[in-house]
Design a protein around this motif. Structure first.
Motif, short mmCIF file in Angstrom:
data_model
loop_
_atom_site.label_atom_id
_atom_site.label_comp_id
_atom_site.label_asym_id
_atom_site.label_seq_id
_atom_site.Cartn_x
_atom_site.Cartn_y
_atom_site.Cartn_z
N ALA A 184 12.82 6.64 -5.53
CA ALA A 184 12.49 5.83 -4.34
C ALA A 184 11.85 4.51 -4.75
N LEU A 185 10.98 4.56 -5.75
CA LEU A 185 10.34 3.33 -6.23
C LEU A 185 11.35 2.37 -6.84
N MET A 186 12.30 2.92 -7.60
CA MET A 186 13.33 2.05 -8.18
C MET A 186 14.18 1.40 -7.09
N ALA A 187 14.50 2.18 -6.06
CA ALA A 187 15.31 1.62 -4.97
C ALA A 187 14.55 0.51 -4.25
N ALA A 188 13.25 0.69 -4.10
CA ALA A 188 12.44 -0.29 -3.38
C ALA A 188 12.18 -1.54 -4.22
N ASP A 189 12.09 -1.36 -5.54
CA ASP A 189 11.75 -2.49 -6.40
C ASP A 189 12.55 -2.40 -7.70
N SER A 231 0.82 -1.20 0.00
CA SER A 231 0.00 0.00 0.00
C SER A 231 0.86 1.26 0.00
N SER A 232 2.01 1.19 0.71
CA SER A 232 2.91 2.34 0.76
C SER A 232 3.51 2.61 -0.61
N LEU A 233 3.94 1.54 -1.31
CA LEU A 233 4.52 1.71 -2.62
C LEU A 233 3.48 2.17 -3.64
N ALA A 234 2.27 1.64 -3.53
CA ALA A 234 1.21 2.07 -4.43
C ALA A 234 0.94 3.56 -4.28
N GLY A 235 0.92 4.02 -3.05
CA GLY A 235 0.71 5.45 -2.80
C GLY A 235 1.85 6.29 -3.34
N VAL A 251 8.27 -1.35 -15.41
CA VAL A 251 7.37 -0.22 -15.65
C VAL A 251 7.86 1.00 -14.87
N VAL A 252 8.21 0.78 -13.62
CA VAL A 252 8.74 1.87 -12.79
C VAL A 252 10.06 2.37 -13.36
N ALA A 253 10.94 1.45 -13.76
CA ALA A 253 12.24 1.85 -14.31
C ALA A 253 12.07 2.68 -15.58
N ASP A 254 11.14 2.29 -16.44
CA ASP A 254 10.92 3.03 -17.68
C ASP A 254 10.39 4.43 -17.39
N ARG A 255 9.43 4.52 -16.47
CA ARG A 255 8.90 5.86 -16.12
C ARG A 255 9.98 6.70 -15.45
N ALA A 256 10.79 6.07 -14.62
CA ALA A 256 11.87 6.80 -13.95
C ALA A 256 12.87 7.32 -14.97
#
Length: 500
Positions: free
Chosen positions: A48-53, A21-25, A58-63
Motif C-alpha cells: 500500500a505504501l509503494m502504491a501511494a508513494d 499522517s495516514s501514511l506515517a501510521g 526507503v519504502v521500496a527497499d523495505r517492501a
C-alpha cells in the motif's frame, strides 16, 4: 518512527498521496507487523505504501526485502523494478529479474537480464549457468560450453559438475551424464529436471544450502525463495525452504511452503513428516497427532510413521497410547524384516514407552532384544545399562555396558554422565566427580546431569556446590522432577529425594 516516516514522505506532492499522517501510521504498522512476524500484514502495508508513494526508495527497499523473505514475488518484482529504475537495486534483485524473464520464456530479455547479472560483483557467478539454460530452451548456443565458463570459479565452480550433468540430461544425453557422475544421479535427476526452471532451481537451492551452512541464514532464505520462484512445482526446493524457515523459527512460513508439495508427489511423505514436526514445535500437538495418525494409517505406511505417533503420545504424557503405537511400529518392522541398524532405535523407543507406562518386565525384554541385535552400538549400551541402573538391577553388568559405550563415544555427555553415576552408585564418589563435571560442562542445560552432579557433591560434603548444581537442574527440569529437586535445594539430599 512516525517522525521518520513523515519526513520520508514529505517530499511527495500532497495531491499524489494520502494525508501524511495516514501514511506515517501505515508505515509504522507495516514495520511493526514485520518485526512481529505478521507476514500478511507487513506485505499488505508495504504494498500500500509503494502504491501511494512509488518514488520513496526507503519504502521500496523495505517492501522488496519483506516480500522476498515472505515469498510474495509479485510485490517483490514490483519493488525491484522501482529500485532498478533509480539504480538502487540490491545484488540479489538482478537474479530475481533474470529469473522472471526465464519464467516468461522471453529469451531475448532473459539474455539481457543475465548480462546485467553478470556484471554484479556478488552474484555474477550465476550468469554462466543462466546462459547455459537459456541456450537449452532457446536452442541457440552450446549449453555445455557456456556453463564451462563457471568451471574453476571461486564460488560458481562448486556447482559446475552438477549443472553440467543436468544440462546433459536436459539435452538428451543422460547416458553421458551417468557415465560422468556414476550412480549418484541414476534414476533420480532425469525425472526431476527437465529444463531451465528446474535446472536453475537446483542451482539456487544448493547455493541456498551452502549459505545456510555458513550461518548466513537470511541470505540463504532469499536464495531459497529464488529456487521456489524459479520452479514453483519443484518440490525439493519447497522442502529445502521449509527446513530453512524452521531453523529460523518461522513455522508459519515453513508450513505455507510445505503446502506447495502435493499429496501425490514422491516427496509427499517427507513433507508430511516435516509438517508434523513443525506443528509439534509450534505447540499444536493435537494437530500434529492427527497428521501423524493419518500418515500411520495410510496404505504402505512405514514403521517410522507409527514411531512418530508414539513420540507424540509420549510428549503428551499418554504412555499407554505410546506403547500401542510403538508396538505397531515394531510389528511393521518385523514384517518388513527391517535391518538391525533400523530396528534397534524402534526397540529403544518401545522400551522407553513401556517403562513410562509402568511395565518394566516388557521394557526390559525390549531393551534386551535391542542389545542382542546391536551389542556394539554406544547408544544401545548406554540406554540398556542406564535403565538397569535406574532399577538397581545387575549393576555390575550395567556398568560394563556403560564403560564399553564410553570407550566407543568418550565425548558423549549422556554416556559420560552414566559412567559417573554408576561409579557413584558403586561407592566411588570421588572418581565420579570429574566425569560428571565434564558431562555438565559439555551439556550445561541437561537437568539429569546437573542433578546427578549435585547428589554426588552432597555425598562428599560439598553442600554449596551441590545446591548450585541442583539449581541449574531446576531451570530445565520436567514438571514431574521439580518437587524432588526443590526439596533437595531446601533441606538437602535424602534417600527419598535421591535422583532415580
Amino acid at each position: 518512527m512516525i517522525g521518520m516516516a513523515a519526513a520520508l514522505l514529505g517530499a511527495v506532492p500532497a495531491q499524489a498521496i494520502a494525508p501524511r499522517s495516514s501514511l506515517a501510521g501505515l508505515y509504522v504498522r507495516a514495520r511493526a507487523a514485520q518485526v512481529a512476524g505478521d507476514t500478511s500484514a507487513a506485505n499488505a502495508g508495504f504494498a500500500a505504501l509503494m502504491a501511494a508513494d512509488p518514488t520513496n526508495m526507503v519504502v521500496a527497499d523495505r517492501a522488496y526485502r519483506q516480500a522476498v523473505t515472505a515469498g510474495d514475488m509479485p510485490v517483490a518484482l514490483k519493488a525491484a523494478r522501482v529500485l532498478d529504475a533509480r539504480k538502487m537495486l540490491p545484488s540479489d534483485g538482478y537474479a530475481l529479474l533474470a529469473l522472471e524473464q526465464v519464467r516468461t520464456r522471453n529469451w531475448t530479455r532473459a539474455g539481457e537480464a543475465t548480462e546485467r547479472l553478470a556484471k554484479d560483483r556478488l552474484f555474477g557467478f550465476l550468469a554462466p549457468y543462466f546462459r547455459a539454460w537459456i541456450a537449452v530452451e532457446s536452442r541457440k548456443g552450446d549449453p555445455l560450453a557456456l556453463a564451462q565458463a563457471a568451471q574453476g570459479a571461486s564460488v560458481g565452480g562448486n556447482y559446475y559438475a552438477e549443472q553440467r550433468a543436468l544440462l546433459l540430461i536436459a539435452t538428451g544425453r543422460a547416458e553421458q551424464a551417468r557415465a560422468e557422475r556414476g550412480a549418484e544421479i541414476s534414476g533420480q535427476l532425469p525425472s526431476m529436471v527437465k529444463g531451465a526452471d528446474e535446472g536453475l532451481a537446483v542451482l539456487f537451492a544448493h547455493f541456498s544450502s551452502d549459505l545456510s551452512r555458513q550461518q548466513l541464514s537470511p541470505l540463504g532464505l532469499i536464495m531459497g525463495r529464488m529456487a521456489s520462484y524459479a520452479a514453483p512445482n519443484f518440490s525439493p526446493a519447497w522442502l529445502l525452504l521449509a527446513e530453512q524457515l524452521r531453523t529460523m523459527h518461522r513455522p508459519d512460513l515453513a508450513l505455507a511452503a510445505l503446502d506447495h508439495v502435493p499429496a501425490n508427489d514422491p516427496l509427499a511423505g517427507n513433507a508430511q513428516a516435516m509438517r508434523i514436526g513443525l506443528l509439534d514445535d509450534s505447540g499444536k500437538r493435537d494437530a500434529a497427532l492427527a497428521e501423524a495418525l493419518a500418515a500411520a494409517r495410510r496404505t504402505g505406511a512405514k514403521p517410522q510413521d507409527w514411531a512418530r505417533v508414539g513420540d507424540l503420545y509420549l510428549a503428551m504424557e499418554r504412555p499407554a497410547d505410546a506403547v500401542n503405537a510403538y508396538a505397531n511400529a515394531v510389528a511393521a518392522a518385523d514384517a518388513a524384516k527391517l535391518a538391525p541398524d533400523l530396528m534397534w532405535p524402534l526397540l529403544l523407543q518401545q522400551a522407553a514407552a513401556l517403562n513410562e507406562a509402568g511395565n518394566w518386565p516388557a521394557a526390559k525384554a525390549a531393551l534386551d532384544r535391542a542389545y542382542a541385535i546391536a551389542p556394539g552400538e554406544a547408544v544401545v549400551l548406554n540406554q540398556v545399562g542406564y535403565s538397569y541402573i535406574e532399577r538397581h538391577e545387575d549393576i555390575d553388568r550395567a556398568a560394563a555396558m556403560i564403560e564399553q559405550a564410553s570407550k566407543l563415544q568418550p565425548d558423549d555427555a549422556a554416556i559420560t554422565d552414566s559412567l559417573g553415576w554408576v561409579l557413584f552408585l558403586r561407592g566411588k564418589s570421588v572418581q565420579a566427580v570429574p566425569l560428571l563435571e565434564r558431562a555438565a560442562a559439555s551439556s550445561p542445560g541437561e537437568p539429569t546431569i546437573n542433578e546427578h552432579l549435585g547428589d554426588v557433591y552432597w555425598s562428599l560434603g560439598r553442600q554449596f556446590e551441590a545446591r548450585y548444581a541442583w539449581r541449574a537442574a531446576l531451570i530445565t527440569a520436567e514438571d514431574k522432577d521439580r518437587a524432588r529437586i526443590s526439596s533437595k535445594i531446601d533441606v538437602g539430599l535424602s534417600g527419598a529425594t535421591a535422583a532415580p
